[in-house]
Design an enzyme around this catalytic site. Structure first.
Site, PDB file in Angstrom:
ATOM      1  N   PHE A  17       0.752  -1.095  -0.019  1.00  0.00           N
ATOM      2  CA  PHE A  17      -0.036   0.014  -0.175  1.00  0.00           C
ATOM      3  C   PHE A  17       0.914   1.240   0.263  1.00  0.00           C
ATOM      4  O   PHE A  17       1.667   1.501   1.034  1.00  0.00           O
ATOM      5  CB  PHE A  17      -1.002   0.002   1.211  1.00  0.00           C
ATOM      6  CG  PHE A  17      -2.165   0.764   0.828  1.00  0.00           C
ATOM      7  CD1 PHE A  17      -3.378   0.522   0.656  1.00  0.00           C
ATOM      8  CD2 PHE A  17      -1.705   2.201   1.271  1.00  0.00           C
ATOM      9  CE1 PHE A  17      -4.376   1.370   0.603  1.00  0.00           C
ATOM     10  CE2 PHE A  17      -3.008   3.193   1.030  1.00  0.00           C
ATOM     11  CZ  PHE A  17      -4.217   2.682   0.587  1.00  0.00           C
TER      12      PHE A  17
ATOM     13  N   PRO B 225       8.428  10.403   0.664  1.00  0.00           N
ATOM     14  CA  PRO B 225       9.661  11.175   1.692  1.00  0.00           C
ATOM     15  C   PRO B 225       9.585  12.185   2.471  1.00  0.00           C
ATOM     16  O   PRO B 225       9.933  12.599   3.499  1.00  0.00           O
ATOM     17  CB  PRO B 225      10.673  11.579   0.440  1.00  0.00           C
ATOM     18  CG  PRO B 225      10.247  10.483  -0.550  1.00  0.00           C
ATOM     19  CD  PRO B 225       8.683  10.164  -0.576  1.00  0.00           C
TER      20      PRO B 225
ATOM     21  N   HIS C 190      20.941 -10.874  28.812  1.00  0.00           N
ATOM     22  CA  HIS C 190      21.893 -11.588  28.032  1.00  0.00           C
ATOM     23  C   HIS C 190      23.254 -11.104  27.989  1.00  0.00           C
ATOM     24  O   HIS C 190      24.222 -11.925  27.512  1.00  0.00           O
ATOM     25  CB  HIS C 190      21.281 -11.792  26.675  1.00  0.00           C
ATOM     26  CG  HIS C 190      20.508 -12.757  26.441  1.00  0.00           C
ATOM     27  ND1 HIS C 190      19.118 -12.635  26.996  1.00  0.00           N
ATOM     28  CD2 HIS C 190      20.024 -14.013  25.882  1.00  0.00           C
ATOM     29  CE1 HIS C 190      18.363 -13.665  26.604  1.00  0.00           C
ATOM     30  NE2 HIS C 190      18.715 -14.470  25.871  1.00  0.00           N
TER      31      HIS C 190
ATOM     32  N   GLU D 268       2.907   2.611  10.989  1.00  0.00           N
ATOM     33  CA  GLU D 268       1.569   2.648  11.071  1.00  0.00           C
ATOM     34  C   GLU D 268       1.012   3.583  12.175  1.00  0.00           C
ATOM     35  O   GLU D 268       0.038   3.214  13.235  1.00  0.00           O
ATOM     36  CB  GLU D 268       0.988   1.243  11.533  1.00  0.00           C
ATOM     37  CG  GLU D 268       1.210   0.372  10.214  1.00  0.00           C
ATOM     38  CD  GLU D 268       0.114  -0.700   9.879  1.00  0.00           C
ATOM     39  OE1 GLU D 268      -0.977  -0.493  10.295  1.00  0.00           O
ATOM     40  OE2 GLU D 268       0.454  -1.774   9.488  1.00  0.00           O
TER      41      GLU D 268
END
Length: 385
Positions: A124, A129, A344, A369
């Site tokens: 879509f 830019p 970690h 989004e």
């Protein structure tokens, strides 16, 4: 009585996608991520599982599920890898869903079978830019040539997912198609098939994260497509997309929860195995508290997208709740990836580790989004401010 537990069918879906992610995605995704290659075999397998058709009715070629089923699948995929999850999310919510919701019978017949089976992907084209959060400020233009009955499209788009794979069949383009009576620009959406003369797909971006997903800049230089490629109602393109975007935010929230939960999974496993000062690091309360906070964030974020999805499926106004779910879940993903990297230690800073990939993938969830700032604007407006 409020019950957040899943029914048997959704639990079966969750289990099958979780098994697929662990057995088929986990062993291969690190190489795809490092080499920035698209996982065609994984996508093909997801198509055979029916994941691309999950929220569509059977008469349209789908699986007869709903949007919540898609979200469950996205969460489980993202627990292992977000590139694969976002490929599915964009293919459904941004690729096939606009065709299904707003397409003519002829458009649906032409495009949906391959999209819902996973044999083809669609993108879509909204972002440009110079136009991201200000989506109404797009500059791509489409002029209807009355003599030939064709739209002539000029402009370019940026950061478009699933737009340049070998199986991409089309991109739906948002363009200014005229001027409204009040002087504002008329925005419409037009289907542009892949390979149309003048439609150029730029090389793959070099991205911080989602390195095994497909993302490109697109250029349109006097691209001509038939007038019947108009998707939905002329001048209603932006309104149509806002509905699609609201739904997509729930899906991104689900994906974010998956990443957040994946950080918990990896950290619990590592804390049990990693020995320091003569005992597993998971015996240390400091590490336990880090992981407990991670589980807290993932659990609450999950409830948020469950609520937003339930409101959407009930036909209620869900815009504010989708924004809440997306904002909270993306924050949880970002924080959990940071905590998991800390648990970690040096290993978490290696690209070969799952949490290293999670850390790189998490940031875009606060941007794509609708940025976190846009979500706060939507929440405030929903409160009448």
């Amino acid at each position: 009585m409020v019950d957040f537990r899943l029914g048997d069918e959704l639990e079966e879906l969750r289990a099958s996608v979780r098994q697929f992610a662990r057995e088929q995605v986990a062993p291969v995704i690190a190489d795809h991520y490092e080499n920035k290659t698209f996982p065609y075999d994984v996508v093909r397998q997801m198509g055979k599982m029916g994941l691309f058709g999950l929220p569509f009715p059977e008469e349209s070629g789908g699986m007869g599920g709903d949007y919540f089923a898609l979200c469950i699948a996205l969460e489980e995929l993202a627990r292992v890898d977000s590139s694969v999850a976002v490929t599915l999310e964009a293919a459904v919510s941004l690729g096939a869903m606009p065709i299904y919701r707003y397409g003519t019978p002829a458009q649906r017949e032409r495009w949906l079978p391959a999209l819902l089976s996973g044999e083809a992907l669609a993108g879509f084209g909204l972002t440009e830019p110079g136009s991201g959060s200000d989506a109404a400020g797009i500059t791509t233009r489409a002029v209807l040539d009355e003599a030939t009955g064709e739209w002539v499209i000029n402009g370019n788009k940026a950061f478009i997912t699933n737009s340049g794979t070998d199986i991409t069949s089309l991109v739906t383009v948002m363009a200014a198609t005229g001027t409204n009576p009040d002087g504002s620009r008329e925005l419409s959406t037009i289907i542009v098939p892949s390979g149309t003369p003048g439609f150029t797909v730029a090389p793959q971006y070099s991205k911080v994260g989602w390195c095994a997903s497909d993302t490109h800049e697109l250029f349109f230089d006097d691209v001509r497509v038939p007038a019947e490629n108009l998707l939905g109602v002329r001048g209603r393109g932006f309104a149509q997309f806002l509905r699609i975007l609201d739904e997509g935010r729930i899906a991104i929230a689900a994906l974010s929860v998956g990443l957040a939960q994946g950080c918990v999974d990896e950290s619990v496993s590592y804390a049990k195995q990693r020995v320091a000062f003569g005992r597993p690091i998971g015996d240390n309360q400091a590490v336990q508290f880090l992981i407990a906070d991670m589980e807290l964030r993932a659990h609450l974020a999950r409830l948020g997208y469950y609520d937003a999805a339930a409101r959407m499926l009930a036909g209620e106004d869900f815009k504010r709740y989708a924004a809440i779910a997306k904002l909270n879940a993306s924050n949880a993903a970002m924080e959990n990836s940071r905590y998991a990297t800390q648990v970690h230690g040096g290993y978490g800073f290696m690209n070969e580790s799952a949490v290293g990939r999670f850390y790189r993938d998490a940031k875009i969830l606060e941007v794509g989004e609708g940025t976190s700032e846009v979500q706060r604007m939507l929440i405030a407006r929903g409160l009448g401010l």
